[in-house]
Design a protein around this motif. Structure first.
Motif, mmCIF file in Angstrom:
data_model
loop_
_atom_site.group_PDB
_atom_site.id
_atom_site.type_symbol
_atom_site.label_atom_id
_atom_site.label_comp_id
_atom_site.label_asym_id
_atom_site.label_seq_id
_atom_site.Cartn_x
_atom_site.Cartn_y
_atom_site.Cartn_z
ATOM 1 N N GLY A 306 0.816 -1.215 0.000
ATOM 2 C CA GLY A 306 0.000 0.000 0.000
ATOM 3 C C GLY A 306 0.848 1.262 0.000
ATOM 4 O O GLY A 306 2.051 1.236 0.277
ATOM 5 N N LEU A 307 0.198 2.374 -0.322
ATOM 6 C CA LEU A 307 0.843 3.680 -0.361
ATOM 7 C C LEU A 307 0.389 4.504 0.830
ATOM 8 O O LEU A 307 -0.810 4.580 1.115
ATOM 9 N N LYS A 308 1.324 5.094 1.531
ATOM 10 C CA LYS A 308 1.021 6.001 2.640
ATOM 11 C C LYS A 308 1.565 7.377 2.271
ATOM 12 O O LYS A 308 2.726 7.506 1.860
ATOM 13 N N PHE A 309 0.703 8.390 2.416
ATOM 14 C CA PHE A 309 1.050 9.736 1.979
ATOM 15 C C PHE A 309 1.237 10.683 3.159
ATOM 16 O O PHE A 309 0.753 10.440 4.254
ATOM 17 N N GLN A 310 1.940 11.782 2.882
ATOM 18 C CA GLN A 310 2.134 12.873 3.842
ATOM 19 C C GLN A 310 2.649 12.381 5.193
ATOM 20 O O GLN A 310 2.141 12.719 6.253
ATOM 21 N N ARG A 311 3.712 11.578 5.076
ATOM 22 C CA ARG A 311 4.384 11.056 6.270
ATOM 23 C C ARG A 311 5.888 11.181 6.066
ATOM 24 O O ARG A 311 6.418 10.705 5.063
ATOM 25 N N SER A 312 6.536 11.798 7.025
ATOM 26 C CA SER A 312 7.978 12.023 6.934
ATOM 27 C C SER A 312 8.669 11.321 8.106
ATOM 28 O O SER A 312 8.276 11.515 9.262
ATOM 29 N N PRO A 313 9.686 10.483 7.840
ATOM 30 C CA PRO A 313 10.321 9.734 8.930
ATOM 31 C C PRO A 313 11.066 10.648 9.894
ATOM 32 O O PRO A 313 11.821 11.519 9.477
ATOM 33 N N GLN A 314 10.821 10.434 11.190
ATOM 34 C CA GLN A 314 11.482 11.228 12.237
ATOM 35 C C GLN A 314 12.546 10.420 12.956
ATOM 36 O O GLN A 314 13.589 10.941 13.324
ATOM 37 N N ASP A 321 16.116 -4.520 23.035
ATOM 38 C CA ASP A 321 17.558 -4.699 23.281
ATOM 39 C C ASP A 321 18.403 -3.683 22.511
ATOM 40 O O ASP A 321 19.641 -3.698 22.581
ATOM 41 N N GLY A 322 17.748 -2.802 21.743
ATOM 42 C CA GLY A 322 18.454 -1.718 21.052
ATOM 43 C C GLY A 322 19.263 -2.129 19.848
ATOM 44 O O GLY A 322 20.068 -1.342 19.340
ATOM 45 N N THR A 323 19.053 -3.346 19.347
ATOM 46 C CA THR A 323 19.920 -3.842 18.274
ATOM 47 C C THR A 323 19.334 -3.701 16.872
ATOM 48 O O THR A 323 20.066 -3.544 15.901
ATOM 49 N N ARG A 324 18.005 -3.779 16.770
ATOM 50 C CA ARG A 324 17.440 -3.767 15.422
ATOM 51 C C ARG A 324 16.147 -2.951 15.365
ATOM 52 O O ARG A 324 15.625 -2.507 16.386
ATOM 53 N N VAL A 325 15.629 -2.766 14.174
ATOM 54 C CA VAL A 325 14.460 -1.917 13.966
ATOM 55 C C VAL A 325 13.171 -2.644 14.376
ATOM 56 O O VAL A 325 13.024 -3.838 14.144
ATOM 57 N N ARG A 326 12.261 -1.882 15.019
ATOM 58 C CA ARG A 326 10.924 -2.421 15.320
ATOM 59 C C ARG A 326 9.827 -1.548 14.706
ATOM 60 O O ARG A 326 8.658 -1.887 14.707
ATOM 61 N N GLY A 327 10.215 -0.369 14.205
ATOM 62 C CA GLY A 327 9.230 0.534 13.620
ATOM 63 C C GLY A 327 9.844 1.873 13.280
ATOM 64 O O GLY A 327 11.041 2.104 13.494
ATOM 65 N N VAL A 328 9.024 2.762 12.756
ATOM 66 C CA VAL A 328 9.478 4.119 12.404
ATOM 67 C C VAL A 328 8.447 5.121 12.909
ATOM 68 O O VAL A 328 7.236 4.938 12.717
ATOM 69 N N ARG A 329 8.933 6.152 13.600
ATOM 70 C CA ARG A 329 8.045 7.244 13.991
ATOM 71 C C ARG A 329 7.963 8.215 12.821
ATOM 72 O O ARG A 329 8.986 8.692 12.319
ATOM 73 N N VAL A 345 5.132 20.105 5.074
ATOM 74 C CA VAL A 345 5.430 20.797 6.327
ATOM 75 C C VAL A 345 4.834 19.981 7.481
ATOM 76 O O VAL A 345 3.654 19.607 7.434
ATOM 77 N N PRO A 346 5.627 19.664 8.528
ATOM 78 C CA PRO A 346 5.101 18.875 9.649
ATOM 79 C C PRO A 346 3.928 19.570 10.329
ATOM 80 O O PRO A 346 3.939 20.790 10.522
ATOM 81 N N THR A 347 2.929 18.772 10.698
ATOM 82 C CA THR A 347 1.748 19.322 11.371
ATOM 83 C C THR A 347 1.922 19.340 12.886
ATOM 84 O O THR A 347 1.153 19.993 13.602
ATOM 85 N N GLY A 348 2.890 18.598 13.379
ATOM 86 C CA GLY A 348 3.059 18.441 14.828
ATOM 87 C C GLY A 348 2.539 17.100 15.316
ATOM 88 O O GLY A 348 2.897 16.641 16.406
ATOM 89 N N ASP A 349 1.698 16.445 14.507
ATOM 90 C CA ASP A 349 1.202 15.117 14.868
ATOM 91 C C ASP A 349 2.181 14.047 14.388
ATOM 92 O O ASP A 349 2.868 14.221 13.367
ATOM 93 N N VAL A 350 2.232 12.939 15.114
ATOM 94 C CA VAL A 350 3.110 11.824 14.736
ATOM 95 C C VAL A 350 2.346 10.514 14.837
ATOM 96 O O VAL A 350 1.292 10.440 15.484
#
Length: 494
Positions: A306-314, A321-329, A345-350
């Motif tokens: 699927g396509l997700k729009f108007q989202r910028s990775p933060q 354990d801090g070793t690998r990825v579990r997600g993206v904010r 332009v960021p809206t302030g919501d995440v």
């Protein structure tokens, strides 16, 4: 000769003097054997081989001279040629690779030579090439990728799309990538054709891939992949996606997969694209149609994208354990402006998107070759005017290192022809001094020998090519690429 049989532009007395003189034959070298390099060489050879003579009877007569010995030499750091046609084009797009046939004809020309396994900037400097040739054209492409510049991007499970594409296409530097495909959800950051290529390879039925020239090790890894859901996220909206309708249609029609597009993302867009250029209008209409279609039964479609729009990775979020990825904010964005120039332009919501695999597909990037060659680090290009490197007479550039990593092969072809035209004009106009003889590879070959470098010829490449095709035939594929340069060199007795 130009289009429609007209004489090459810019002829006249200067051209006649040049042709009728006993000046040494031009020696030109091209650095890089991808599309930009080969198209530049092809265009230069086309004119040098005929001495710019017009072939139609009505053309004003020029002296019956031509440069039989005019030579274009192509240098490549890998033993094998063709750059992104070999290492960037998706394995299930064999028709795009047909340009290799044209490049092969150019390389087999008596006035063209290929020297692989030579790294310019290390094995021989640009200055040394300039001493050996009347003109040097830099066409070495974009060998790096843009970085996200966010926390967590170096976690295990985060890769650049460039490295992932190189891995499944057999690019030697990426052969040891070993991406972890043990998760169910992958997130691709980017809405370009490369992003769709990566998504398609991740979700394609193995039977499809087995008939392509995808590498054996990547096919084995994909056979064990647990990925069944792929999201493609972009900072802007549906009207700013960079992929094309052909690639989108392929993705929509991929067997065993279900597109998941949110109809709310497309509200009001039918009116917004009424007056848009036809390609953008058709692309948007296809996305709207897909979003509104009734989903198929889940049992019939084991995989989704699927396509997700108007989202910028933060931030890339780590596991406990801090070793690998579990997600993206992701920061939610709003658009300011219209069309291609709209800014996110960021809206302030995440929001947080769970995934175990992140592939960054936000663009390729050229690198400086050596300190003596001007380079604009901000734009990732060599500063130039119509391919002429600014401040360095006799030095030129073409392709992505000239204009940035944008466009398809046809764009690169036209761009390379423009640079070649600048070289030809400078030859004819006396900017390049062809009254002084240059040794070309005669001089460079001596330098390379003194440094223990053995170039690979085009006939050497054809032996590697034959071996790859034979290995592929045994496996029911078009070819099985050799991914280790040392194995390539052993094969040809280096």
């Amino acid at each position: 000769m130009g289009p429609g049989g007209a004489c090459w532009r810019g002829g006249g007395a200067g051209l006649r003097r040049w042709l009728s003189s006993r000046a040494p034959a031009p020696r030109i070298c091209v650095v890089g054997s991808g599309p930009a390099g080969f198209y530049t060489a092809q265009h230069i050879l086309k004119f040098l081989a005929t001495g710019f003579l017009c072939s139609i009877p009505s053309c004003p007569a020029f002296p019956p001279a031509h440069h039989d010995l005019a030579q274009v030499d192509i240098y490549e750091k890998l033993p094998v040629p063709f750059g992104l046609v070999r290492f960037g084009v998706a394995p299930d797009h064999p028709e795009v690779k047909n340009v290799i046939n044209t490049f092969t004809q150019t390389a087999r020309s008596e006035r063209c030579a290929y020297y692989g396994n030579v790294t310019v900037g290390r094995d021989v400097t640009v200055g040394e090439l300039q001493q050996a040739y009347h003109a040097v054209v830099l066409s070495y492409g974009a060998e790096d990728n843009r970085v996200l510049g966010i926390p967590g991007e170096n976690l295990c499970g985060v890769y650049s799309a460039r490295a992932f594409v190189g891995w499944y296409n057999g690019l030697p530097e990426n052969r040891g990538l070993k991406p972890d495909l043990s998760c169910e959800t992958a997130l691709i950051l980017g809405h370009g054709n490369v992003a769709l290529d990566v998504a398609r390879i991740l979700l394609s039925p193995l039977d499809f891939l087995r008939k392509t020239d995808i590498t054996e090790c990547s096919l084995a890894a994909l056979a064990c992949s647990k990925v069944k859901r792929v999201w493609l996220a972009g900072r802007r909206g549906p009207l700013q996606v960079a992929f094309t309708i052909k690639e989108l249609r392929e993705m929509i029609n991929l067997p065993g997969t279900q597109p998941v597009l949110n109809p709310a993302d497309f509200t009001g867009l039918e009116n917004a694209v009424k007056d848009a250029p036809r390609p953008r209008k058709r692309l948007t209409e296809l996305m709207i149609k897909t979003a509104l279609e009734k989903p198929r039964e889940k049992a019939a479609v084991p995989r989704q994208w699927g396509l997700k729009f108007q989202r910028s990775p933060q931030e890339v979020l780590p596991t406990a354990d801090g070793t690998r990825v579990r997600g993206v904010r992701m920061a939610l964005t709003r658009l300011e402006g219209l069309g291609d120039s709209a800014k996110a332009v960021p809206t302030g919501d995440v929001e947080e998107l769970e995934c175990g695999l992140v592939l960054s597909s936000i663009g390729y990037r050229s690198l400086p070759l050596e300190p003596a060659v001007p380079f604009d680090a901000q734009h990732g290009i060599i500063p130039n005017s119509l391919g002429r490197v600014r401040g360095v007479p006799g030095l030129y550039c073409s392709g992505w290192v000239k204009r940035g990593p944008v466009g398809v092969i046809i764009t690169t072809m036209n761009d390379s022809f423009d640079t070649a035209q600048s070289v030809l004009e400078d030859l004819q106009g006396g900017v390049l001094d062809v009254t002084v003889s240059r040794e070309g590879f005669g001089a460079v070959g001596s330098i390379l020998r003194s440094r223990g470098i053995r170039p690979v010829s085009f006939s050497d490449w054809e032996k590697i090519d034959a071996a790859e095709v034979a290995r592929g035939k045994a496996a029911g594929k078009p070819r099985e690429k050799i991914v280790d340069p040392q194995e390539m060199l052993q094969l040809i007795g280096h």
